[in-house]
Scaffold this motif. Structure first.
Motif, short mmCIF file in Angstrom:
data_model
loop_
_atom_site.label_atom_id
_atom_site.label_comp_id
_atom_site.label_asym_id
_atom_site.label_seq_id
_atom_site.Cartn_x
_atom_site.Cartn_y
_atom_site.Cartn_z
N PRO A 64 -18.08 -2.55 -5.22
CA PRO A 64 -17.66 -1.22 -4.76
C PRO A 64 -17.63 -0.15 -5.83
O PRO A 64 -17.47 1.02 -5.51
N LEU A 65 -17.80 -0.53 -7.10
CA LEU A 65 -17.79 0.46 -8.18
C LEU A 65 -19.16 0.58 -8.85
O LEU A 65 -19.27 1.17 -9.93
N HIS A 66 -20.19 0.06 -8.22
CA HIS A 66 -21.55 0.11 -8.76
C HIS A 66 -21.99 1.56 -8.97
O HIS A 66 -21.98 2.37 -8.05
N GLY A 67 -22.34 1.88 -10.23
CA GLY A 67 -22.88 3.20 -10.52
C GLY A 67 -21.86 4.30 -10.70
O GLY A 67 -22.23 5.48 -10.77
N ILE A 68 -20.57 3.95 -10.78
CA ILE A 68 -19.50 4.95 -10.91
C ILE A 68 -19.17 5.16 -12.39
O ILE A 68 -18.97 4.21 -13.14
N PRO A 69 -19.06 6.41 -12.85
CA PRO A 69 -18.66 6.68 -14.24
C PRO A 69 -17.18 6.37 -14.48
O PRO A 69 -16.35 6.46 -13.57
N ILE A 70 -16.87 6.03 -15.72
CA ILE A 70 -15.49 5.74 -16.11
C ILE A 70 -15.31 6.08 -17.59
O ILE A 70 -16.28 6.08 -18.36
N THR A 71 -14.10 6.40 -17.99
CA THR A 71 -13.77 6.56 -19.41
C THR A 71 -12.77 5.49 -19.81
O THR A 71 -12.03 4.96 -18.97
N ILE A 72 -12.75 5.16 -21.11
CA ILE A 72 -11.84 4.13 -21.60
C ILE A 72 -11.12 4.64 -22.85
O ILE A 72 -11.60 5.53 -23.54
N LYS A 73 -10.01 4.07 -23.12
CA LYS A 73 -9.21 4.45 -24.27
C LYS A 73 -9.86 3.95 -25.57
O LYS A 73 -10.48 2.88 -25.59
N ASP A 74 -9.67 4.71 -26.63
CA ASP A 74 -10.39 4.41 -27.87
C ASP A 74 -9.74 3.33 -28.73
O ASP A 74 -9.99 3.24 -29.92
N ASN A 75 -8.91 2.50 -28.15
CA ASN A 75 -8.45 1.30 -28.85
C ASN A 75 -9.04 0.04 -28.23
O ASN A 75 -8.63 -1.07 -28.55
N GLY A 114 -23.19 2.35 -28.13
CA GLY A 114 -23.26 3.70 -28.67
C GLY A 114 -21.93 4.36 -28.90
O GLY A 114 -21.86 5.57 -29.12
N LEU A 115 -20.84 3.60 -28.86
CA LEU A 115 -19.49 4.15 -29.01
C LEU A 115 -18.75 3.45 -30.14
O LEU A 115 -18.59 2.22 -30.09
N PRO A 116 -18.27 4.17 -31.15
CA PRO A 116 -17.40 3.55 -32.15
C PRO A 116 -16.04 3.22 -31.55
O PRO A 116 -15.69 3.73 -30.48
N THR A 117 -15.30 2.36 -32.21
CA THR A 117 -13.93 2.04 -31.81
C THR A 117 -13.02 2.47 -32.93
O THR A 117 -12.75 1.70 -33.87
N SER A 118 -12.57 3.71 -32.89
CA SER A 118 -11.83 4.28 -34.02
C SER A 118 -10.32 4.21 -33.85
O SER A 118 -9.59 4.35 -34.82
N CYS A 119 -9.87 4.02 -32.62
CA CYS A 119 -8.44 4.13 -32.32
C CYS A 119 -7.92 5.47 -32.83
O CYS A 119 -6.78 5.60 -33.20
N GLY A 120 -8.82 6.46 -32.89
CA GLY A 120 -8.44 7.78 -33.31
C GLY A 120 -8.31 7.98 -34.80
O GLY A 120 -7.95 9.05 -35.25
N SER A 121 -8.65 6.97 -35.60
CA SER A 121 -8.47 7.05 -37.05
C SER A 121 -9.83 7.05 -37.76
O SER A 121 -10.73 6.29 -37.41
#
Length: 500
Positions: free
Chosen positions: A76-87, A95-102
């Motif tokens: 049911p979520l096929h093709g849906i955009p989402i954002t995730i927390k940086d930790n 293509g995304l670093p994992t900085s935890c904001g630091s």
């Protein structure tokens, strides 16, 4: 409806899936619209830390569109955009670093995705990027991401009101966050979203930068309870036979409810800025919500005497302050929680995460402290340029025996003398009270699931506020049912029209 006509502030994942199924939009269309929305508003909101490179996003979207065209829909979520927390760790291939904001971790490279990232990818979701982290120095500040702004307050964050949060509205239909104590329910309250911090252990914490294995949990942040249940299924590997969507009954008829007195359960004045009429409005709307629920519930008990966090005093110390400390323990993770964090746990678990990285400028809490000293001008918040409790965590010498005594006391207060006493004494299933209170701290101390639900919007500046509910450990489906009933009973949530 064309993709240009979509109102990204209002539309939810279920509606988007309907448009995808009908062929009126494609996932590629959605990716491009959300990227445009991020570019339009994020200079003000500072909600995003990193966006996935457009080329990778378009490649992922095209692939999922091709799968759909071939009749292969993953769910049911096929093709849906989402954002995730940086930790939440992502392999460099995404293509995304994992900085935890630091900046200390900005160039770090995890060996693998966090388990929940693989679950999202397998379910066909498109990870648009990583969002900023909650902090209380001031609220929502991070070195990499800057100061987030509350989407419901056009005038921006009031630095004297530490309870202000930020919203992810419009940059994705929903998001994944994490909570030790408050970092799901508090920002969701400020953004009029539904959320749940699950029972500890229900959702995998593998690959999530830790604070405390006693209290950390990842969970969904959504506009609707249907989206919450569907995304929660992905995080917990639930199939159709035990799906959380089965709890979306929209009824209180088989739920016994206890409610907390909002005049007692609220933040102290040193945490929020007094505003004319704000407190009276919140009290009025909380009582109105109670009156709506009361005739619908199987049982309704008012003003139950739930124990408070003041009872954590033990052997001349506050057990919460020993096990958890009010601190800036995530100067590196750019979070400082209103309540306490597991200092004893944190050093061990954080060091283990750092040591496992394929590449990193820092490999231990001690190295983080040194990094922050050398780069204090960018790494430490201007209003709180210290890392006192990072240092205390590194230097703490608590014995195992002392730690265990205080942990037993903490659990006994939160569980036996706290929630279990109320559940058993009054014969209720769930306890409801204001989100802006110590309710979620008590739940964290006991390892209970806690959810957040939208309630109202302050007349004086538009800021959203919400309510929370706690159920017994393992009763996460019950909280989904409570949120569904709440959604059916209370007026529909509003969106901040100034962002249109």
């Amino acid at each position: 409806m064309t993709v240009e006509e979509l109102n990204l502030l209002d539309i939810d994942a279920k509606q988007l899936q309907g448009l995808l199924e009908s062929g009126r939009v494609t996932s590629l269309d959605l990716v491009r619209r959300y990227i445009a929305q991020i570019q339009r508003h994020d200079d003000k909101l500072h909600a995003m830390i990193q966006a996935t490179p457009l080329g990778l996003l378009e490649e992922r979207a095209r692939s999922l569109d091709q799968e759909r065209a071939a009749g292969n829909v993953r769910g049911p979520l096929h093709g849906i955009p989402i954002t995730i927390k940086d930790n939440i760790a992502t392999h460099p291939s995404l293509g995304l670093p994992t900085s935890c904001g630091s900046f200390a971790l900005l160039r770090s490279k995890p060996r693998r995705n966090a388990k929940i990232i693989d679950q999202l990818v397998d379910a066909g979701l498109i990870i648009m990027g990583k969002v900023n982290l909650r902090s209380d120095m001031p609220s929502g500040w991070s070195a990499v991401g800057g100061q987030t702004q509350p989407a419901y307050v056009p005038t921006g964050l009031d630095p004297e009101d530490s309870s202000e949060g930020h919203s992810l509205l419009g940059i994705s239909p929903f998001s994944i966050g994490t909570e030790t104590d408050g970092s799901l329910v508090c920002p969701s309250g400020r953004a009029a979203l539904y959320t749940i911090k699950p029972t500890i252990g229900l959702v995998s914490q593998e690959g999530i930068i830790p604070i405390s294995n006693l209290c950390d949990a990842a969970g969904p942040m959504t506009k609707t309870t249907h989206d919450l249940a569907t995304l929660f299924d992905v995080l917990t590997d639930r199939g159709s036979s035990d799906s959380f969507t089965k709890s979306l009954t929209r009824s209180w008829s088989d739920i016994s409810v206890a409610v907390l007195d909002p005049e007692t359960w609220k933040y102290s004045e040193d945490l929020t800025k007094p505003a004319d009429g704000a407190e009276s409005q919140i009290l009025h709307e909380v009582h109105e919500a109670y009156e709506l629920i009361k005739p619908k519930a199987k049982k309704f008990v008012e003003k139950v005497d739930l124990i408070t966090t003041k009872e954590f005093e033990f052997e001349g110390k506050n057990s919460e302050h020993l096990i958890w400390r009010k601190s800036d323990v995530r100067v590196i993770m750019l979070r400082r929680f209103l309540t306490q964090v597991a200092v004893v746990d944190m050093k061990k678990s954080l060091n283990e995460y750092l040591e496992d990285l394929e590449e990193s400028e820092v490999r231990s809490l001690a190295e983080i402290i040194e990094y922050n000293k050398k780069h204090a001008d960018v790494e430490l918040p201007p209003t709180h340029p210290r890392q006192d409790f990072f240092i205390k965590s590194e230097n703490q010498r608590t014995t195992s025996a002392e730690y265990n005594r205080h942990l037993v006391h903490l659990r006994e207060v939160a569980r036996d003398r706290g929630f279990e006493k109320v559940f058993d004494t009054y014969g209720v299933d769930v306890i409801i009270g204001p989100t802006d209170s110590d309710l979620r701290s008590l739940a964290a101390a006991g390892g209970y699931p806690v959810c957040g639900m939208p309630l109202g919007y302050l007349d004086y500046n538009g800021r959203a506020f919400g309510m929370s509910a706690v159920a017994r450990r393992g009763q996460d489906a019950l909280l989904v049912k409570v949120m569904s009933a709440w959604e059916a009973t209370l007026p529909p949530r509003k969106t901040p029209r100034w962002l249109e």
